[in-house]
Design an enzyme around this catalytic site. Structure first.
Site, PDB file in Angstrom:
ATOM      1  N   LEU A 120       0.825  -1.201   0.000  1.00 14.38           N
ATOM      2  CA  LEU A 120       0.000   0.000   0.000  1.00 14.38           C
ATOM      3  C   LEU A 120       0.863   1.257   0.000  1.00 14.38           C
ATOM      4  O   LEU A 120       0.411   2.327  -0.373  1.00 14.38           O
ATOM      5  CB  LEU A 120      -0.909   0.013   1.232  1.00 14.38           C
ATOM      6  N   GLY A 121       2.104   1.111   0.431  1.00 14.67           N
ATOM      7  CA  GLY A 121       3.019   2.250   0.449  1.00 14.67           C
ATOM      8  C   GLY A 121       4.302   1.890   1.159  1.00 14.67           C
ATOM      9  O   GLY A 121       4.426   0.819   1.766  1.00 14.67           O
ATOM     10  N   GLU A 122       5.266   2.793   1.083  1.00 14.90           N
ATOM     11  CA  GLU A 122       6.575   2.549   1.702  1.00 14.90           C
ATOM     12  C   GLU A 122       7.133   3.859   2.222  1.00 14.90           C
ATOM     13  O   GLU A 122       6.958   4.910   1.613  1.00 14.90           O
ATOM     14  CB  GLU A 122       7.544   1.943   0.691  1.00 14.90           C
ATOM     15  N   GLY A 123       7.799   3.793   3.376  1.00 12.85           N
ATOM     16  CA  GLY A 123       8.380   5.005   3.946  1.00 12.85           C
ATOM     17  C   GLY A 123       9.491   4.686   4.914  1.00 12.85           C
ATOM     18  O   GLY A 123      10.064   3.591   4.885  1.00 12.85           O
ATOM     19  N   GLY A 124       9.764   5.647   5.802  1.00 13.32           N
ATOM     20  CA  GLY A 124      10.902   5.516   6.711  1.00 13.32           C
ATOM     21  C   GLY A 124      10.771   4.343   7.662  1.00 13.32           C
ATOM     22  O   GLY A 124      11.762   3.706   8.014  1.00 13.32           O
ATOM     23  N   PHE A 125       9.563   4.052   8.118  1.00 12.11           N
ATOM     24  CA  PHE A 125       9.361   2.939   9.054  1.00 12.11           C
ATOM     25  C   PHE A 125       9.511   1.612   8.332  1.00 12.11           C
ATOM     26  O   PHE A 125      10.077   0.664   8.854  1.00 12.11           O
ATOM     27  CB  PHE A 125       7.954   3.060   9.657  1.00 12.11           C
ATOM     28  N   GLY A 126       8.992   1.543   7.127  1.00 11.73           N
ATOM     29  CA  GLY A 126       9.007   0.301   6.368  1.00 11.73           C
ATOM     30  C   GLY A 126       7.876   0.290   5.367  1.00 11.73           C
ATOM     31  O   GLY A 126       7.431   1.336   4.916  1.00 11.73           O
TER      32      GLY A 126
ATOM     33  N   VAL B 215       3.908  -0.979   4.138  1.00  7.12           N
ATOM     34  CA  VAL B 215       2.585  -1.367   4.611  1.00  7.12           C
ATOM     35  C   VAL B 215       1.937  -2.212   3.523  1.00  7.12           C
ATOM     36  O   VAL B 215       1.933  -1.843   2.347  1.00  7.12           O
ATOM     37  CB  VAL B 215       1.713  -0.142   4.936  1.00  7.12           C
TER      38      VAL B 215
ATOM     39  N   ASP C 195       2.198  14.746  15.806  1.00  2.00           N
ATOM     40  CA  ASP C 195       2.402  14.490  14.377  1.00  2.00           C
ATOM     41  C   ASP C 195       1.091  14.639  13.604  1.00  2.00           C
ATOM     42  O   ASP C 195       0.757  13.808  12.758  1.00  2.00           O
ATOM     43  CB  ASP C 195       2.987  13.085  14.177  1.00  2.00           C
TER      44      ASP C 195
END
Length: 399
Positions: free
Chosen positions: A77-83, A85, A206
């Site tokens: 579903l997406g990707e970012g700094g945490f990892g 999804v 946040d």
């Protein structure tokens, strides 16, 4: 289906003069200044205490592998700094993995194994969402802690993030109407009001469009509690802490001193409200000179009956009255006050938004001059649209 990630804003200079000279990390979360801790209202709990008291489902890694079809790329579903999804399916009664398209749809956030800060945020998320429950907070279903693997399992939010609907131009993410924007603003403010209440006593830290998620009926819920902080709820007290957050949304006094209060969240709410009114990102280097910083550019227009429409999103033309636009803009300006004490508390924000939601929205009857004015702005906006709002690196959030 609903996307669960969105672009992280990166900026190189503070919103207000003299805000800070600290370094900002590349992911935009850590503004990198360690300050002394002034208070910790709740007794710190160990990892085992947090996990045991959370009333959350403990998933096995194998269950989540099966639920997400082995974390297949087409489940992302997406990707970012945490990892990353991933979208998955589980049986709503047994919570065991189910066939795609059956059972309960979930969003599985998987921590990058090399993430240094991720474990702390993973545990913080469980600490808060395992105990706090409200219709306007996203539901955390469970977690997985197996060897070096750390995952979180959330309810799936069908329509993705507010950020996608405000800034992403695609057939799937349609621009929200005025009424839906006010509904989402009110829902998000109610979620924040619960966090600030004596029952929860949490500073969110946040508040931004990518952390406001929408279900199939456009009900909004706050997500991503990795930066949440226990704190006092009166405006005079503060917590001195490591300065963290997303640039552009962090309150100027927090960036400058590390003093964190509930009024810091109110400033962030004001930023988001202004983004909802304008359809613009708070920081956008692709805008013309003088328009990179939304707050600095918009403030001269917000109190003017004749100029307010220059700020308003052309895509919601004719859906609101002049009175409604001015009332919403005035609320945003109050939330964005430089002096924290001048900002309203969250209950006052909720009341103002409830009044806006309850007012008559028969604004399509607003005269030829305004229509011509909007049409001119729409033409100008369309010429810039291709260059505006590119997607920068994604940041983690849940669906």
């Amino acid at each position: 289906m609903g996307s669960c990630f969105s672009a992280r804003i990166k900026a190189e200079s503070p919103l207000h003069t003299g805000a800070t000279s600290r370094k900002i990390s590349t992911d935009g979360r850590d503004l990198s200044c360690r300050l002394s801790s002034a208070s910790v209202p709740r007794s710190p709990r160990s990892e085992s205490e947090i996990l045991e008291s959370s009333n959350l489902k403990s998933f096995s890694l194998n269950d989540l592998r099966t639920a997400t079809r082995n974390f297949r790329p087409d489940s992302v579903l997406g990707e970012g700094g945490f990892g990353c999804v991933f979208k998955g399916w589980i049986d709503e009664h047994s919570f065991k993995a189910a066939k795609p398209g059956t059972g309960l749809v979930i969003a599985v956030k998987r921590l990058h194994q090399e993430s240094l800060q991720g474990h702390k945020e993973w545990l913080t998320e469980i600490n808060y969402l395992g105990l706090l429950h409200h219709p306007n907070l996203v539901k955390l279903i469970g977690y997985c802690l197996e060897d070096e693997h750390r995952l979180l399992v959330y309810e799936f939010m069908t329509r993705g993030s507010l950020e996608n609907h405000l800034f992403r131009r695609s057939l799937y993410f349609q621009p929200l109407s005025w009424n839906l924007r006010m509904k989402v603003a009110l829902d998000a403010a109610k979620g924040l009001a619960y966090l600030h209440s004596p029952e929860a006593k949490v500073i969110y830290r946040d508040f931004k469009p990518s952390n406001i998620l929408l279900d199939s009926n456009y009900n909004a819920k706050l997500s991503d509690f990795g930066l949440a902080k226990d704190g006092p709820t009166d405006g005079k007290s503060y917590v001195s802490t490591r300065v963290m957050g997303t640039y552009g949304y962090a309150a100027p006094e927090y960036m400058a001193t590390g003093h964190l209060t509930t009024k810091s969240d109110i400033y962030s709410l004001g930023v988001v409200l202004l983004e909802m009114l304008s359809g613009r990102r708070v920081i956008d280097k692709n805008r013309p000179p003088g328009e990179h910083n939304l707050i600095e550019w918009a403030k001269p227009y917000l109190a003017s009956k004749r100029r307010i429409f220059q700020v308003m999103d052309v895509r919601i033309e004719g859906q609101y009255s002049l009175s409604e636009a001015l009332r919403a803009a005035t609320l945003a300006v109050k939330c964005l006050a430089i002096e924290p004490k001048s900002r309203p508390n969250v209950d006052e924000v909720v009341k103002a938004l409830e009044q806006l939601r309850g007012s008559d929205s028969g604004s399509a009857k607003n005269g030829a001059n305004r229509k011509h004015h909007h049409k001119t702005r729409a033409n100008e906006a369309s010429r810039r649209e291709t260059a505006s709002h590119p997607q920068s690196s994604a940041s983690p959030m849940v669906a």
